[in-house]
Design an enzyme around this catalytic site. Structure first.
Site, PDB file in Angstrom:
ATOM      1  N   PRO A 152       1.198  11.488  -3.089  1.00  0.00           N
ATOM      2  CA  PRO A 152       0.926  10.995  -4.444  1.00  0.00           C
ATOM      3  C   PRO A 152       1.949   9.940  -4.829  1.00  0.00           C
ATOM      4  O   PRO A 152       3.018   9.817  -4.218  1.00  0.00           O
ATOM      5  CB  PRO A 152       1.077  12.252  -5.306  1.00  0.00           C
TER       6      PRO A 152
ATOM      7  N   VAL B 261       0.817  -1.211   0.000  1.00  0.00           N
ATOM      8  CA  VAL B 261       0.000   0.000   0.000  1.00  0.00           C
ATOM      9  C   VAL B 261       0.853   1.264   0.000  1.00  0.00           C
ATOM     10  O   VAL B 261       0.365   2.353  -0.317  1.00  0.00           O
ATOM     11  CB  VAL B 261      -0.959  -0.005   1.215  1.00  0.00           C
ATOM     12  N   GLY B 262       2.128   1.157   0.347  1.00  0.00           N
ATOM     13  CA  GLY B 262       2.989   2.327   0.426  1.00  0.00           C
ATOM     14  C   GLY B 262       3.477   2.604   1.833  1.00  0.00           C
ATOM     15  O   GLY B 262       3.998   3.683   2.126  1.00  0.00           O
ATOM     16  N   LYS B 263       3.325   1.603   2.683  1.00  0.00           N
ATOM     17  CA  LYS B 263       3.667   1.745   4.108  1.00  0.00           C
ATOM     18  C   LYS B 263       5.145   2.079   4.324  1.00  0.00           C
ATOM     19  O   LYS B 263       5.488   2.936   5.137  1.00  0.00           O
ATOM     20  CB  LYS B 263       3.292   0.445   4.810  1.00  0.00           C
TER      21      LYS B 263
ATOM     22  N   LYS C  17      12.075  -2.322  11.815  1.00  0.00           N
ATOM     23  CA  LYS C  17      11.174  -3.309  11.209  1.00  0.00           C
ATOM     24  C   LYS C  17      11.388  -4.610  11.980  1.00  0.00           C
ATOM     25  O   LYS C  17      12.404  -5.283  11.803  1.00  0.00           O
ATOM     26  CB  LYS C  17      11.532  -3.491   9.733  1.00  0.00           C
TER      27      LYS C  17
END
Length: 207
Positions: free
Chosen positions: A183, A13-15, A32
């Site tokens: 964007p 999703v763009g995390k 992470k």
């Protein structure tokens, strides 16, 4: 500053990009806990590059799994047993951005979901959500799951083309704060990310 958890409505999703932008803007460390898939650049490597972080600000993963799959399956295929007690966040001097693996209900083990770990920590979560078709459903489901486990919601970070109705609808039904929209960037570089994030986000609520 309380650590911030960057999570998403889905994989891809763009995390990681949003986590990089947050880490850069906040001057934060990045962690992470579980990396599944090592053939391509890891999320830690991507964040270090996009955020321009010094190496000591990118904390080593607790688990590095070769197979690009859900952590519970990747660990089994790699012959690794994920111990949840090893996933307590490290102590750092200053802000910390923690990026989860995939979406909220991704299993870490056969008994523990990613969201269960977030609930154990109790840190505020930034939900990364799409503006594209289907984004409303995915975002509202994820926000309901966070609320059900009483995980504080710092806000929603949107990724994709401008879709004011989608953003407004998610905010209205959930009551969650809209942090901004990023964007799709081509090229995606430290410079374009920094500029787009500065123009599209208000991170004052995170401070």
């Amino acid at each position: 500053m309380t650590p911030i958890v960057a999570t998403g409505t889905d994989t891809g999703v763009g995390k990681t990009v949003v986590a990089a932008a947050l880490a850069a803007a906040l001057g934060a460390h990045y962690w992470k806990p579980v990396q599944a898939g090592l053939d391509e650049a890891t999320d830690s490597e991507t964040v270090a590059r996009l955020a321009g972080l010094n190496p000591e600000r990118v904390l080593p993963e607790a688990y590095r799994l070769r197979t690009p799959a859900s952590p519970h399956l990747a660990a089994e295929l790699d012959g690794v047993a994920i111990e949840v007690d090893r996933l307590d966040p490290p102590s750092v001097d200053g802000p910390l951005v923690i990026e989860g693996a995939g979406g909220l209900l991704v299993p870490l083990t056969r008994d523990v979901l990613t969201i269960d770990l977030f609930a154990r920590w109790g840190f505020p979560a930034v939900l990364v959500a799409r503006t594209a078709l289907g984004g409303i459903n995915h975002a509202l489901l994820s926000l309901e799951a966070l609320k059900a486990r009483r995980i504080p919601i710092a806000g929603v970070a949107f990724v994709g083309d401008d879709n004011p109705d989608t953003i407004a609808t998610i905010a209205a039904f959930s009551g969650a704060k809209v942090l901004g929209r990023l964007p799709r960037l081509d090229p995606l570089t430290p410079e374009t990310l920094k500029a787009a994030f500065a123009a599209g986000f208000d991170i004052r609520p995170l401070r």
